[in-house]
Write a protein that holds these residues in place. Structure first.
Motif, mmCIF file in Angstrom:
data_model
loop_
_atom_site.group_PDB
_atom_site.id
_atom_site.type_symbol
_atom_site.label_atom_id
_atom_site.label_comp_id
_atom_site.label_asym_id
_atom_site.label_seq_id
_atom_site.Cartn_x
_atom_site.Cartn_y
_atom_site.Cartn_z
ATOM 1 N N SER A 62 -54.467 43.300 37.344
ATOM 2 C CA SER A 62 -54.639 42.644 36.053
ATOM 3 C C SER A 62 -55.108 41.201 36.235
ATOM 4 O O SER A 62 -56.011 40.735 35.528
ATOM 5 N N GLY A 63 -54.495 40.483 37.174
ATOM 6 C CA GLY A 63 -54.909 39.110 37.421
ATOM 7 C C GLY A 63 -56.328 39.020 37.941
ATOM 8 O O GLY A 63 -57.116 38.161 37.515
ATOM 9 N N ALA A 64 -56.697 39.918 38.858
ATOM 10 C CA ALA A 64 -58.062 39.923 39.385
ATOM 11 C C ALA A 64 -59.073 40.265 38.299
ATOM 12 O O ALA A 64 -60.176 39.692 38.246
ATOM 13 N N ALA A 65 -58.716 41.207 37.409
ATOM 14 C CA ALA A 65 -59.625 41.570 36.321
ATOM 15 C C ALA A 65 -59.836 40.401 35.371
ATOM 16 O O ALA A 65 -60.959 40.151 34.909
ATOM 17 N N PHE A 66 -58.758 39.671 35.063
ATOM 18 C CA PHE A 66 -58.906 38.513 34.182
ATOM 19 C C PHE A 66 -59.853 37.479 34.793
ATOM 20 O O PHE A 66 -60.728 36.932 34.106
#
Length: 271
Positions: free
Chosen positions: A106-110
């Protein structure tokens, strides 16, 4: 990972996307929409000519049903895609469990899908800017999204290949620095687009862009937390259940062996 598990994660990812969309909708309603109204009011006040056509969709409909539909559909879409990526990444990015993998994803996608393109092509308020440059700006934005995702994948591969020689820490640092350098080069070579009116309030523009960033941050954070919980429940109970069945089977076999051996040992004594 079998197809049934992937299907389960896909459904739960889409459900997590709905939950994340609801949080993002509340954030957009309270933070984003007031700045959109202010930007539209500024544009109408400084327009030199007005076309007399009837408004197809009212502003009230756009700010309520239209916004809710767009955010929830977006949440379901990113939830489904992220769950498929999660199914592939689980166990391939290090010794991370389902919850940690979901949060890292999720953090990488953001960062890759939104933050990196946003820093090069930040959002502008609706109805503000040159309509003729909309297609160009949209194409450049999605090009930046594509480059960011591809560079992130390349950085991940680089980190994994360097890990045996440099160790996980230094390999990760090297991969992150390589990603940042490549993004900087892309920033330098891609053209910039400036289409705001000359006297547009800088404070309003800043607040609008911060609010859009906050909406995306809430969306991806809520998705990561929700999907981490759902993925953990989908994967861990089955592992525990498989282990429990094996232990029960062993205990049952042992009891049967003991019960079968008891009569044979007592039979001669009876005779």
């Amino acid at each position: 990972m079998n197809s049934a598990t992937v299907r389960t994660l896909l459904v739960r990812g889409m459900l997590a996307g709905v939950v994340a969309g609801l949080f993002a909708l509340v954030t957009a309603s309270f933070l984003g929409e007031p700045h959109v109204d202010a930007a539209i009011a500024f544009e109408e006040a400084h327009a030199h000519s007005h076309e007399g056509g009837e408004e197809v969709v009212s502003r009230g409909m756009q700010a309520t049903a239209g916004l809710a539909t767009a955010v929830l559909v977006y949440g379901v879409a990113i939830g489904g895609i992220a769950s498929l990526v999660f199914s592939y990444a689980l166990g391939r990015t290090g010794r991370f469990g389902p919850r940690a993998t979901a949060m890292l994803l999720s953090g990488a996608a953001f960062v890759c899908v939104y933050l990196v393109p946003f820093l090069k092509y930040p959002a502008n308020p609706p109805s503000v800017g040159d309509p003729e440059s909309l297609d160009k700006r949209t194409a450049l934005y999605f090009l930046m999204v594509l480059l960011s995702v591809l560079l992130a994948v390349a950085a991940t591969i680089l980190g994994r290949r360097l890990a045996p020689r440099l160790g996980n820490w230094y390999a990760t640092v090297t991969a992150v620095l390589g990603f940042a350098a490549a993004v900087g080069i892309a920033y330098a070579f891609l053209p910039s687009v400036s289409e705001l009116p000359e006297h547009f309030p800088a404070l309003l523009l800043w607040r609008f862009r911060v609010s859009t960033l906050a909406v995306q941050l809430v969306l991806w954070t809520a998705f990561g937390l929700t999907f981490a919980h759902l993925a953990e429940r989908a994967l861990r109970p089955r592992t525990a259940r498989d282990g429990g069945v094996g232990e029960d089977a062993k205990d049952g076999e042992q009891r049967e062996a003991e019960q079968g051996a008891a009569p044979s040992s007592t039979a001669p004594a009876a005779n």
